[in-house]
Design an enzyme around this catalytic site. Structure first.
Site, mmCIF file in Angstrom:
data_model
loop_
_atom_site.group_PDB
_atom_site.id
_atom_site.type_symbol
_atom_site.label_atom_id
_atom_site.label_comp_id
_atom_site.label_asym_id
_atom_site.label_seq_id
_atom_site.Cartn_x
_atom_site.Cartn_y
_atom_site.Cartn_z
ATOM 1 N N GLY A 17 38.784 40.316 45.632
ATOM 2 C CA GLY A 17 39.605 41.524 45.781
ATOM 3 C C GLY A 17 38.900 42.520 46.685
ATOM 4 O O GLY A 17 37.680 42.678 46.604
ATOM 5 N N ARG A 85 37.503 23.949 45.671
ATOM 6 C CA ARG A 85 38.643 23.544 44.836
ATOM 7 C C ARG A 85 39.934 23.852 45.604
ATOM 8 O O ARG A 85 40.601 24.848 45.360
ATOM 9 C CB ARG A 85 38.589 24.311 43.514
ATOM 10 N N ASP A 121 31.603 38.181 41.508
ATOM 11 C CA ASP A 121 31.003 37.012 40.855
ATOM 12 C C ASP A 121 31.600 35.687 41.348
ATOM 13 O O ASP A 121 30.858 34.726 41.594
ATOM 14 C CB ASP A 121 31.092 37.133 39.337
ATOM 15 N N THR A 143 32.556 45.098 44.152
ATOM 16 C CA THR A 143 33.749 45.052 43.304
ATOM 17 C C THR A 143 33.918 46.417 42.674
ATOM 18 O O THR A 143 32.933 47.032 42.228
ATOM 19 C CB THR A 143 33.706 43.991 42.183
ATOM 20 N N ASP A 145 35.009 46.836 39.938
ATOM 21 C CA ASP A 145 34.785 46.656 38.494
ATOM 22 C C ASP A 145 33.333 46.937 38.072
ATOM 23 O O ASP A 145 33.076 47.159 36.890
ATOM 24 C CB ASP A 145 35.142 45.231 38.070
ATOM 25 N N ASP A 147 30.988 44.913 37.640
ATOM 26 C CA ASP A 147 30.661 43.999 36.539
ATOM 27 C C ASP A 147 29.823 42.795 36.974
ATOM 28 O O ASP A 147 29.795 41.778 36.296
ATOM 29 C CB ASP A 147 31.959 43.496 35.866
ATOM 30 N N ARG A 189 38.939 44.392 34.911
ATOM 31 C CA ARG A 189 38.889 43.065 34.252
ATOM 32 C C ARG A 189 38.326 43.205 32.836
ATOM 33 O O ARG A 189 38.784 44.056 32.091
ATOM 34 C CB ARG A 189 38.086 42.069 35.089
HETATM 35 O O1 F6P Z 1 38.219 42.527 40.608
HETATM 36 C C1 F6P Z 1 38.917 43.579 41.189
HETATM 37 C C2 F6P Z 1 40.288 43.719 40.588
HETATM 38 O O2 F6P Z 1 40.926 44.842 41.180
HETATM 39 C C3 F6P Z 1 40.321 43.839 39.063
HETATM 40 O O3 F6P Z 1 39.968 45.113 38.598
HETATM 41 C C4 F6P Z 1 41.731 43.447 38.772
HETATM 42 O O4 F6P Z 1 41.838 42.924 37.470
HETATM 43 C C5 F6P Z 1 42.015 42.374 39.803
HETATM 44 O O5 F6P Z 1 41.077 42.583 40.847
HETATM 45 C C6 F6P Z 1 43.401 42.441 40.376
HETATM 46 O O6 F6P Z 1 43.582 41.377 41.230
HETATM 47 P P1 F6P Z 1 44.842 41.227 42.212
HETATM 48 O O7 F6P Z 1 44.538 42.027 43.448
HETATM 49 O O8 F6P Z 1 44.926 39.761 42.481
HETATM 50 O O9 F6P Z 1 46.037 41.773 41.495
#
Ligand code: F6P
Length: 367
Positions: A17, A85, A121, A143, A145, A147, A189
Site C-alpha cells: 500500500g 506466487r 512486511d 507503512t 500502520d 507495524d 490492520r
Molecule cells: O497497510 C496499509 C493499509 O492502508 C492498511 O492500514 C489497510 O488495512 C490496508 O492497507 C488497505 O489496503 P487497500 O489499499 O488494499 O484497501
C-alpha cells in the site's frame, strides 16, 4: 574506491500500500547514488508487478526533481502481486507458480547489481526471498500502520497520524454542537498505532485498539458517566482491527490473490450502532480510510525517508546485503532483512504510552 565496488547500477521498487514519504525516499536514494557514489538508478514501476513484466525506468536528478514533497509514489505500487506466487489459469483451473527465477533473469539482463525495496512486511518478505537467491538487497520500512518488526518508525506513519488528528479536531466541534458521540475508524490492520497516536493527539475520550479487546458495556458506562460529569459530547477512535472480548475482527473484503488477502473495515459503524443502543445517545460513525494514505508527507516523514534512503544506498555500497534500515533508539541502524519480513510490531498494552493515556482518563474499553 567506487570503481572497485561491485555495484554500479541499482534498482528501486516501492511495494505494498502506498503512503506519504515514498517519493522523498526515492529522491534521497537517487541523490545519494548519483552524487555520493557515482552509480546509476532505475525504478521498477508498480511494485513487484514491474519486475515480473521486466520493466525498468531510469531515474536521475532531473526526473526526480520536485517529487520530494509529493504524496504517493511516482513509481506506482501494488499490494496484490508477488513474483513468488503468480496466479495462472490452465484448462480453467487456477494455480500458483513461482516466477522469481524469471525475475532474477530480468535483473541480470538489465545489468542491475542490487535492489532497494521500500515496503512493509509483505514486500520485505519478497525482498528477503530475492536476497536468498543471491541478489544484493536492502529494505526501507514504510507503512502508515507503523507495524513493521525491527523498526520503531516507518515512513508514512506520522503523516497518517497528522491527518487523523486534523480530522478529530474538526469532529470535536460538530460533536460538541450536537452533543453527539462521534466514532472514528482508522486504518492500521492488526496494530493499534494509528488509533493510539491519533487518539492521543486528537484528545479522544475512548481509544479501541486490536491489542486490547473491548467490552462495549464498559465503554457505554464510561460515556454515560463523562456525559454527566465532564462534557456533553465524546470522541471514540476505533482501529479497523479492534475487536470485542472473545470476538473477531470485522472483515470488509478478501482479495484472493493478494499476499495479505484480508482487508479490514466496518467495526466503526458496528460500534456506533451498539453504543447508541447502550447509551441512548446519538452516535455517528466516520471511516477515515484511505484519506490517511493520501497527501504530502509531513516534515518528519520526509526527514525519516531521507535518512533511510541515504542509509540504504550506503548499506549496499558497504556490502551489508540482505539487511533493512531501521529507526531504533533515535538513530538509523541496520537489522537483518528477515527481522521485518512477514513480522509485525504491536502496541504493548503495558507501555508508558498507554499508562500516560490512562492517566489522562482515556478509556480503552477494558476497565
Ligand atoms: O497497510 C496499509 C493499509 O492502508 C492498511 O492500514 C489497510 O488495512 C490496508 O492497507 C488497505 O489496503 P487497500 O489499499 O488494499 O484497501
Amino acid at each position: 574506491m567506487t570503481s572497485q565496488n561491485p555495484i554500479k547500477k541499482i534498482a528501486l521498487v516501492t511495494g505494498g500500500g502506498d503512503c506519504p514519504g515514498l517519493n522523498s525516499a526515492i529522491r534521497a536514494v537517487v541523490q545519494t547514488a548519483i552524487l555520493e557514489y557515482g552509480i546509476s538508478v532505475v525504478g521498477i514501476p508498480n511494485g513487484f508487478k514491474g519486475i515480473l513484466e521486466n520493466q525498468f525506468v531510469p531515474l536521475d536528478l532531473s526526473n526526480t526533481t520536485g517529487i520530494f514533497s509529493k504524496g504517493g509514489t511516482v513509481l506506482g505500487s501494488s499490494n496484490v502481486d508477488s513474483p513468488f506466487r503468480v496466479p495462472v489459469t490452465k484448462d480453467g483451473k487456477k494455480s500458483y507458480e513461482d516466477h522469481s527465477d524469471k525475475c532474477m533473469e530480468h535483473f541480470k539482463s538489465a545489468g542491475i547489481d542490487a535492489l532497494i525495496v521500500v515496503g512493509g512486511d509483505g514486500t520485505q518478505t519478497m525482498a528477503h526471498g530475492f536476497a536468498k537467491k543471491g541478489l544484493k538487497v536492502v529494505g526501507i520500512p514504510k507503512t502508515i500502520d507503523n507495524d513493521l518488526n525491527g523498526t520503531e518508525l516507518t515512513i508514512g506513519f506520522f503523516t497518517a497520524v497528522s491527518t487523523a488528528v486534523e480530522a478529530l479536531d474538526k469532529l470535536h466541534t460538530t460533536a460538541e454542537s450536537h452533543h453527539r458521540v462521534m466514532v472514528v475508524e482508522v486504518m492500521g490492520r492488526n496494530a493499534g498505532w494509528i488509533a493510539l497516536f491519533a487518539g492521543l493527539g486528537g484528545d479522544a475520550d475512548v481509544i479501541l485498539i486490536p491489542e486490547i479487546p473491548f467490552e462495549l458495556e464498559k465503554v457505554a458506562a464510561f460515556l454515560k458517566d463523562t456525559h454527566h460529569t465532564r462534557k456533553k459530547y465524546s470522541i471514540v477512535v476505533v482501529a479497523e482491527g479492534a475487536k470485542p472480548v472473545g470476538g473477531k475482527v470485522t472483515v470488509q473484503r478478501v482479495i484472493e490473490d493478494s499476499p495479505e488477502p484480508t482487508r479490514l473495515g466496518g467495526i466503526g459503524h458496528q460500534v456506533a450502532i451498539e453504543l447508541e443502543n447502550l447509551t441512548g445517545r446519538e452516535c455517528r460513525a466516520i471511516v477515515l480510510g484511505h484519506l490517511l494514505r493520501g497527501g504530502s508527507p509531513v516534515g518528519f516523514d520526509r526527514i525519516l525517508a531521507s535518512r533511510f534512503g541515504v542509509a540504504a544506498v550506503k548499506a549496499l555500497m558497504d556490502g551489508h546485503y540482505d539487511s533493512m534500515v531501521a529507526y531504533r533508539n533515535d538513530s538509523v541502524e541496520l537489522v537483518p532483512l528477515e527481522t521485518g519480513a512477514g513480522k509485525n510490531r504491536f502496541v504493548n498494552p503495558e507501555s508508558l504510552f498507554l499508562e500516560g493515556a490512562r492517566n489522562r482518563g482515556i478509556h480503552f474499553g477494558d476497565s
